[in-house]
Each structure stands twice: as structure tokens, then as C-alpha cells.
Design an enzyme around this catalytic site. Sequence first.
Site, PDB file in Angstrom:
ATOM      1  N   ASP A  92       0.628  -1.256  -0.018  1.00 46.07           N
ATOM      2  CA  ASP A  92      -0.023  -0.146  -0.036  1.00 46.07           C
ATOM      3  C   ASP A  92       1.107   1.332   0.004  1.00 46.07           C
ATOM      4  O   ASP A  92       0.567   2.350  -0.469  1.00 46.07           O
ATOM      5  CB  ASP A  92      -0.912  -0.157   1.148  1.00 46.07           C
ATOM      6  CG  ASP A  92      -1.966   0.956   0.981  1.00 46.07           C
ATOM      7  OD1 ASP A  92      -2.914   0.784  -0.352  1.00 46.07           O
ATOM      8  OD2 ASP A  92      -2.509   1.645   1.824  1.00 46.07           O
ATOM      9  N   CYS A 123     -10.858   3.479  -4.417  1.00 45.99           N
ATOM     10  CA  CYS A 123     -10.067   3.472  -3.521  1.00 45.99           C
ATOM     11  C   CYS A 123     -10.386   4.846  -2.298  1.00 45.99           C
ATOM     12  O   CYS A 123     -10.313   4.562  -1.204  1.00 45.99           O
ATOM     13  CB  CYS A 123      -8.719   3.878  -3.978  1.00 45.99           C
ATOM     14  SG  CYS A 123      -7.329   3.945  -2.664  1.00 45.99           S
ATOM     15  N   TYR A 160     -12.431   3.167   0.970  1.00 45.85           N
ATOM     16  CA  TYR A 160     -11.673   3.198   2.369  1.00 45.85           C
ATOM     17  C   TYR A 160     -12.409   3.900   3.505  1.00 45.85           C
ATOM     18  O   TYR A 160     -12.526   3.388   4.610  1.00 45.85           O
ATOM     19  CB  TYR A 160     -10.314   3.620   2.369  1.00 45.85           C
ATOM     20  CG  TYR A 160      -9.520   2.629   1.919  1.00 45.85           C
ATOM     21  CD1 TYR A 160      -7.958   2.430   2.284  1.00 45.85           C
ATOM     22  CD2 TYR A 160      -9.554   1.743   0.877  1.00 45.85           C
ATOM     23  CE1 TYR A 160      -6.947   1.540   2.090  1.00 45.85           C
ATOM     24  CE2 TYR A 160      -8.728   0.722   0.417  1.00 45.85           C
ATOM     25  CZ  TYR A 160      -7.200   0.806   1.051  1.00 45.85           C
ATOM     26  OH  TYR A 160      -6.378  -0.148   0.810  1.00 45.85           O
ATOM     27  N   TYR A 198      -9.161   5.560   8.785  1.00 43.61           N
ATOM     28  CA  TYR A 198      -9.912   5.875   7.605  1.00 43.61           C
ATOM     29  C   TYR A 198     -11.608   6.123   8.207  1.00 43.61           C
ATOM     30  O   TYR A 198     -12.553   6.532   7.262  1.00 43.61           O
ATOM     31  CB  TYR A 198     -10.028   4.578   6.922  1.00 43.61           C
ATOM     32  CG  TYR A 198      -8.726   4.641   6.122  1.00 43.61           C
ATOM     33  CD1 TYR A 198      -8.320   5.483   4.989  1.00 43.61           C
ATOM     34  CD2 TYR A 198      -7.758   3.499   6.502  1.00 43.61           C
ATOM     35  CE1 TYR A 198      -7.034   5.363   4.403  1.00 43.61           C
ATOM     36  CE2 TYR A 198      -6.292   3.448   5.818  1.00 43.61           C
ATOM     37  CZ  TYR A 198      -6.181   4.271   4.935  1.00 43.61           C
ATOM     38  OH  TYR A 198      -4.893   4.438   4.123  1.00 43.61           O
ATOM     39  N   GLU A 252      -9.236  -3.444  -6.647  1.00 41.39           N
ATOM     40  CA  GLU A 252      -9.203  -3.350  -5.186  1.00 41.39           C
ATOM     41  C   GLU A 252      -9.385  -4.744  -4.377  1.00 41.39           C
ATOM     42  O   GLU A 252      -8.692  -5.115  -3.390  1.00 41.39           O
ATOM     43  CB  GLU A 252     -10.350  -2.480  -4.861  1.00 41.39           C
ATOM     44  CG  GLU A 252      -9.859  -0.935  -4.818  1.00 41.39           C
ATOM     45  CD  GLU A 252      -9.035  -0.420  -3.818  1.00 41.39           C
ATOM     46  OE1 GLU A 252      -8.354  -1.387  -3.189  1.00 41.39           O
ATOM     47  OE2 GLU A 252      -8.664   0.707  -3.804  1.00 41.39           O
TER      48      GLU A 252
END
Length: 228
Positions: A45, A135, A139, A165, A208
Site C-alpha cells: 500500500d 479507493c 476506504y 479511515y 481493489e
Amino acid sequence: MSGLFEHLKATALPSWEAYVDHDYVRRLAAGELPAAAFRFYLVQDYLFLIQFARAQALAVYKSRSLAEMRASKVAMSAILDETDLHVRICAGWGISPEDLERAPEHTATVAYTRFVLDCGMAGDLLDLRTALAPCVIGYAEIGVRIATKVRSRPGHAQSVWVEEYAGEAYQHVAAEARADLDRLADGPLLPARLRQLERIFAQACDLEAAFWQMALDAADEDMGREPR
């Protein structure tokens, strides 16, 4: 149409749910995610975010107004700040900055990030933002979905990651991304254009999900088992 993002999410719902409710996410929420999977994810990541910062730099170039350029600059700054968070979290898992810099990109990382960059290079700013949306917004949804479960487990190993997040600052970033999609759509889209955006969004969701699976497969390999 209530909004472009909601439309894209509805038309790609199986792919969206396969991403936001992936086995990796469920196991993380339950405190059952193998440490090797999370460590592998953190490294990849970090590399992923570097490429996404490049995508935001591309968004500045693709922008047609000063306001759009400034919004892209803010988004790029947010991603660069997120890399700092990753370095701090990685340190807690025994991963040094040197380890991050030396790590090679996994095939799943390359596939997703280059897909996003290609959407931006071949298309316009709306294509790029659509490719980024799963994304950026996903998240935020994942964080909110699992935060309560994670908070019910004192000492949860990934709680810092989840709170980042689920927190107000990142939720604001996601809300801005939703609003930006609607602004860029600028009213009803022609059917062919809408179908093009639907394909981009669905493929980004699939990539993803593959990113999560990459981490689980890496953990399986680390423990000497065949990946699922």
C-alpha cells in the site's frame, strides 16, 4: 440519478461488495487477520500510494480550471501525508523505511495503479477521478463499517489503521471526492459516456478486491500453504 458515485456504485454493486466486504476486511475487523497479510499489505500500500500521488499530479495536468488544479493539489498532499502514516504504522510492525524503499511492487499493485494512470492518460479528468473513486471513497466506507467492531476489541492490532479511515478527516476527503465526481459530470451524461465510466469503476473495484487477495495469498505462502 442521485449522484454519479451512487449510480456507479449501484451498477457495479457485486464488484463493490466483493471489495468492501472482502474476506481480508472481515478478518481484519474480527481481529483474525494473519500478521503476515497485514505486513505485506502495508508495504504494497505504501508503493500503491506513491503511484496514486502521481495520479493526482496527472489530475493537475488534466484539470481545465484553477479550482480543479487546486483540488488535485490538495488530494496529492493528502496522499503524501498518508504515506507518512504508513511509515509510522510500518515501524510498529517491524518494517523500516529502508524496507519500504527496497520492496518490489507486486503484480496486483502494478495492475491497479497503472490502470488508474492509464485511465487518466487516455481519458479526461472525469475518467481519472472515476478510476480513483473506489479507493478514495471505498476506504472511508470500510472504515465506518468495521470501526465499531474493531473498537469493541481492546488492543486490536489494526485499530490505528481503521481509525485513520473512519476518522473525520478522511471522511471529509471521501465526501469531497464524491462531490467532485458530481461536479465533473456536470449534469446528465450521454449513455455511451456513462457506460464507459461504469466499466472503469467496476474494473477498479475488481482490482481493489485483488489487492486484498494479494495480501491473503502472500500470508498463505509465508506459512507454507498454497494460495487459495
